[in-house]
Design an enzyme around this catalytic site. Sequence first.
Site, short mmCIF file in Angstrom:
data_model
loop_
_atom_site.label_atom_id
_atom_site.label_comp_id
_atom_site.label_asym_id
_atom_site.label_seq_id
_atom_site.Cartn_x
_atom_site.Cartn_y
_atom_site.Cartn_z
CG ASP A 1 4.30 1.47 -4.54
OD1 ASP A 1 5.45 1.89 -4.56
OD2 ASP A 1 4.01 0.27 -4.38
CD GLN B 1 -2.95 7.60 3.19
OE1 GLN B 1 -3.55 8.52 2.64
NE2 GLN B 1 -1.84 7.09 2.72
CE1 TYR C 1 -3.33 -2.82 0.39
CE2 TYR C 1 -1.96 -3.51 2.25
CZ TYR C 1 -2.96 -3.77 1.33
OH TYR C 1 -3.59 -4.98 1.34
CE1 TYR D 1 6.24 -4.69 3.74
CE2 TYR D 1 8.13 -3.91 5.01
CZ TYR D 1 7.15 -3.69 4.06
OH TYR D 1 7.05 -2.49 3.42
NE ARG E 1 3.65 -3.14 5.35
CZ ARG E 1 2.82 -4.11 5.01
NH1 ARG E 1 2.74 -5.20 5.75
NH2 ARG E 1 2.07 -4.01 3.93
N GLY E 2 7.89 -0.19 5.69
CA GLY E 2 7.90 0.45 4.38
C GLY E 2 8.35 1.89 4.43
CD GLU E 3 9.05 6.52 0.87
OE1 GLU E 3 9.70 5.70 0.17
OE2 GLU E 3 8.82 7.69 0.50
CG ASP E 4 2.52 7.05 3.78
OD1 ASP E 4 3.06 8.18 3.68
OD2 ASP E 4 1.33 6.91 4.07
CB SER E 5 3.25 3.04 8.17
OG SER E 5 4.20 2.06 7.83
C1 LIG Z 1 -2.13 -0.57 8.54
C2 LIG Z 1 -2.74 0.50 7.69
C3 LIG Z 1 -1.97 1.19 6.77
N1 LIG Z 1 -2.54 2.17 6.01
C4 LIG Z 1 -1.72 2.90 5.03
C5 LIG Z 1 -0.62 3.74 5.60
C6 LIG Z 1 0.31 3.84 4.40
O1 LIG Z 1 -0.12 4.89 3.54
C7 LIG Z 1 0.13 2.49 3.70
C8 LIG Z 1 1.25 1.52 3.99
O2 LIG Z 1 2.40 1.91 3.31
P1 LIG Z 1 3.85 1.66 3.88
O3 LIG Z 1 3.85 2.00 5.27
O4 LIG Z 1 4.82 2.38 3.01
O5 LIG Z 1 4.08 0.08 3.81
P2 LIG Z 1 3.81 -0.98 2.62
O6 LIG Z 1 4.58 -2.17 2.92
O7 LIG Z 1 2.36 -1.18 2.46
O8 LIG Z 1 4.37 -0.29 1.34
C9 LIG Z 1 5.63 -0.56 0.80
O9 LIG Z 1 5.42 -0.78 -0.54
C10 LIG Z 1 6.60 -1.10 -1.26
C11 LIG Z 1 6.24 -1.42 -2.66
C12 LIG Z 1 7.54 0.04 -1.18
O10 LIG Z 1 8.67 -0.19 -1.93
C13 LIG Z 1 7.87 0.24 0.25
O11 LIG Z 1 8.78 1.28 0.42
C14 LIG Z 1 6.60 0.56 0.99
O12 LIG Z 1 6.09 1.77 0.55
O13 LIG Z 1 -1.09 1.95 4.17
C15 LIG Z 1 -3.87 2.50 6.13
O14 LIG Z 1 -4.36 3.42 5.44
N2 LIG Z 1 -4.63 1.79 7.03
C16 LIG Z 1 -4.13 0.80 7.81
O15 LIG Z 1 -4.89 0.20 8.60
#
Ligand SMILES: Cc1cn([C@H]2C[C@H](O)[C@@H](COP(=O)(O)OP(=O)(O)O[C@H]3O[C@@H](C)[C@H](O)[C@@H](O)[C@H]3O)O2)c(=O)[nH]c1=O
Length: 391
Positions: free
Chosen positions: A23, A265, A21, A204, A281-285
């Site tokens: 990206d 979000q 999520y 993850y 995890r990842g970038e946004d959270s």
């Molecule tokens: C748990 C949760 C997350 N979210 C949102 C928050 C963030 O915008 C998104 C999660 O994104 P991230 O934290 O970045 O983790 P991710 O693992 O989902 O995304 C990853 O995807 C890869 C392809 C990238 O290369 C990584 O860098 C990273 O961005 O989901 C919700 O809206 N509701 C929820 O309940």
Amino acid sequence: MSLAHDHALTLALFCRVVDNYGDIGICWRLARQLQREHGILVTLWVDDLPSFRRICPDVDPGAALQQIHGVTVRHWAGQDGVFTPADIADIVIEFFACDIPPGYITAMAQCEPRPVWFNLEGLSAEEWVEGCHTLPSSHPRLPLTKHFFFPGFTAKTGGLMREAALDEERRQFQADATGMAAFLGQFGVTAQEMASAKVSLFCYPHAPVAALFGAWQGGAQAMTCLVPEGVATEAVEAFLKAPSSAGAVATRGALTVRVLPFVPQPDYDRLLWACDLNGVRGEDSFVRAQWAGRPFIWHIYPQDDNLHHKKLRAFLGRYASGLDSLSALSLCWNGATPADPDPAPLWPAFHAALPELHARADEWQRQMLANGDLTSNMLNFAASLRSSRPG
Ligand SMILES: Cc1cn([C@H]2C[C@H](O)[C@@H](COP(=O)(O)OP(=O)(O)O[C@H]3O[C@@H](C)[C@H](O)[C@@H](O)[C@H]3O)O2)c(=O)[nH]c1=O
């Protein structure tokens, strides 16, 4: 510097969902901020509407074109050769080198003046980022220049994405115990859980969650771990001895594990604000946890050849200097200490350091605020490019 233009500025943002999520999470956040705070007419092109819908329930996964919260959302499904200069936005952003349609690029080259074109890169604390931020790259055949724009943690990068009202909203929320209880209460969190130490957990599948659960279960302090549905399923189900669907809950020893629905979000921010410790995890959270002003543990997106361990160490070098318990647990959590893979023995020292980590979170936030916000920084750079163009 202002963006001199005689119409509302238009911007096209192209997002390919690689997985998960992050990206779409980043692109959707950016699109909304551009529209809401800067009055820009934004078109978000995204190739995966069902993933988008998980973080924004207003998305219609079957619609080729839709308006959501003032943003035009177009399903990016192989359109090419259908673009004319009239279709091209003033600013074009490709997220993470996602290769925008060749026909769009051809039409960009026919525009007068040419649009500002950015490749928005992923976040890294590594030093080389400063040298690459805003570098130009000329198109091999067409009269077009693309600029790389890097988020980052220093003034020589684009900074971190942050909405203008975010800090105020967070402070109000964290000062309002009743509002916070009502927010958590909608997920079934009980008064007793509310009074315990609350941890949100987003990671993850390979994180050593079961071992940490073991440490918490056997600890002296009552803890509640709030896990979004679909996260750490194996460890959660082993603890619950039941399927990990939203609403599932079990208490063993000092630990309660409760499964939450995957929330929209803006509610995810509130969840981070409501907890005493956040696993992200990842970038946004990861970035949102930094704006939450609370201690956090980052599970970094895994990459080939353990490249992510280098990135993790680069971040810890900036954030955790002198905070050995945070570095130790973070490295272990991310599998960077293969000889000592068990995080449980590291928990007591980390737990004891929480007040210090809280203070560090505040200090870091102030440091990051001084870099400005990514969206404004990018628009200022776009304005400088536009005003330095000939003619
Ligand atoms: C748990 C949760 C997350 N979210 C949102 C928050 C963030 O915008 C998104 C999660 O994104 P991230 O934290 O970045 O983790 P991710 O693992 O989902 O995304 C990853 O995807 C890869 C392809 C990238 O290369 C990584 O860098 C990273 O961005 O989901 C919700 O809206 N509701 C929820 O309940």
